[in-house]
Design a protein around this motif. Structure first.
Motif, mmCIF file in Angstrom:
data_model
loop_
_atom_site.group_PDB
_atom_site.id
_atom_site.type_symbol
_atom_site.label_atom_id
_atom_site.label_comp_id
_atom_site.label_asym_id
_atom_site.label_seq_id
_atom_site.Cartn_x
_atom_site.Cartn_y
_atom_site.Cartn_z
ATOM 1 N N ARG A 1 0.830 -1.208 0.000
ATOM 2 C CA ARG A 1 0.000 0.000 0.000
ATOM 3 C C ARG A 1 0.863 1.256 0.000
ATOM 4 N NH1 ARG A 1 -5.166 1.326 1.006
ATOM 5 N NH2 ARG A 1 -5.676 -0.808 1.587
ATOM 6 N N GLN B 1 2.329 1.806 -3.461
ATOM 7 C CA GLN B 1 1.358 2.342 -4.418
ATOM 8 C C GLN B 1 1.074 3.808 -4.155
ATOM 9 O OE1 GLN B 1 0.241 0.887 -7.089
ATOM 10 N NE2 GLN B 1 -1.004 2.647 -7.665
ATOM 11 N N GLU B 2 0.930 4.191 -2.898
ATOM 12 C CA GLU B 2 0.646 5.585 -2.563
ATOM 13 C C GLU B 2 1.796 6.496 -2.978
ATOM 14 O OE1 GLU B 2 -0.154 5.475 1.591
ATOM 15 O OE2 GLU B 2 -2.242 4.831 1.343
#
Length: 339
Positions: free
Chosen positions: A185, A188-189
């Motif tokens: 996560r 991706q951020e």
């Protein structure tokens, strides 16, 4: 003084008509007579992200050190925002760098950290603080602006490092393994943030990463080095297209693998069918070499394969041409480096 840090966003379509923000021509470097970099040439447009790739010893580090003015090339030259490499101090004022192992003062707050660097680049104290707050908002850290950096997670420190690289309104930003150590996560951020910075600010980004799926997902262009030479460059799509293989991979339900093998083996352009990955449903299909003139064009063959499976009522879960992923192309083009 640099352009205002919170200037209006520039769109990719606008930057596309502008001249390259970074131009490198015939860069060369040797150590003790041994070539480390041979004839590196490429251009990078404003608002674009360039993936800079190569195995260990390929010349990546030497290239980045030259482009960030740490090293002088033995031959060739480059320019950043129209500034010639003959003026390294001026270039340093127009680039930002996030190093893989960048350290941070744990007992300093984020806003004080950015304000310090803003003053270093010539802003007044009030200007530097205003820019610092604006950048913390850009990277999503405004709510932790007055927290000690020592309390930050790795992902937060990487965001702060990107903000630091933008303090001088950088024309070109160099990011070395920015997502290393982050969970999926967080990776991706951060990639979304990098793309947004390039698009909205019109900054060109050079991204060095060993995660080729990351390069493929976020980059516009790519340069691949092997033993000091460029073996591929261009858009990600163009580079992938340079190394198409002679086969396809197909994934079908596990219960349909045996029947799919029989259907595929009966096709005239198929040389061999091999199941891949126990219990995965993947099948590797080796095809005749269309480049030799002994088989039809790839699209015709692929359509024939799909049609045969559909007629046999075999569900097709995934269909990929060999060399359709950047990782395969990278391994193929850098094979010489690992021999």
């Amino acid at each position: 003084m640099a352009t205002e840090i919170d200037a209006a966003a520039r769109h990719p379509s606008e930057s596309g008509s502008q001249p390259p923000i970074l131009e490198a021509e015939h860069l060369q470097k040797s150590y003790s007579g041994k070539p480390a970099l041979r004839d590196l040439s490429f251009t990078l447009a404003p608002g674009h992200i360039l993936g800079f790739l190569g195995p260990n010893g390929a010349g990546k580090t030497t290239s980045i050190r030259i482009l960030t003015t740490i090293l002088e090339p033995d031959a060739g030259h480059f320019a950043v925002a129209g500034i010639s490499s003959r003026y390294p101090e001026r270039i340093r004022s127009r680039i930002g760098v996030l190093q893989e192992s960048q350290g941070y003062p744990k007992e300093m707050t984020a806003i004080d950290y950015l304000t310090y660097f803003g003053r270093h680049y010539g802003w007044t104290a009030s200007e530097a603080k205003r820019i610092g707050w604006a950048l913390l908002e850009v990277v999503g850290l405004q709510h932790r602006a007055k927290s000690l950096i020592g309390s930050y997670s790795r992902g937060m420190r990487q965001r702060l490092g990107i903000a630091r690289a933008l303090v001088n309104d950088s024309a070109v930003v160099f990011l070395d393994e920015p997502t290393l150590g982050l969970d999926p996560r967080g990776q991706q951020e951060l990639l979304v943030l990098i793309r947004r910075i390039a698009r909205e600010r019109g900054a060109a980004v050079i991204l060095c990463s060993h995660l080729l799926s990351e390069i493929e997902s976020v980059c516009d262009d790519v340069v691949i080095l092997s033993v000091g030479q460029v073996v591929a460059k261009g858009s990600v799509t163009e580079v992938i297209g340079q190394a198409r293989g002679n086969g396809v991979r197909i994934q079908v339900p596990l219960s349909a693998v045996a029947e799919a093998e029989q259907v595929l083996e009966a096709l005239p352009d198929v040389i061999r069918v091999v199941p891949k990955g126990q219990g995965s449903g993947w099948i590797q299909v080796e095809l005749l070499d269309s480049a030799s003139g002994t088989a039809p064009e790839d699209d015709t063959v692929n359509n024939g394969i799909l049609e045969a499976l559909i007629q046999a009522k075999i569900p097709i879960l995934t269909f990929e041409a060999e060399g359709s992923r950047l990782q395969e192309v990278f391994l193929q083009l850098t094979e010489e480096a690992i021999r």
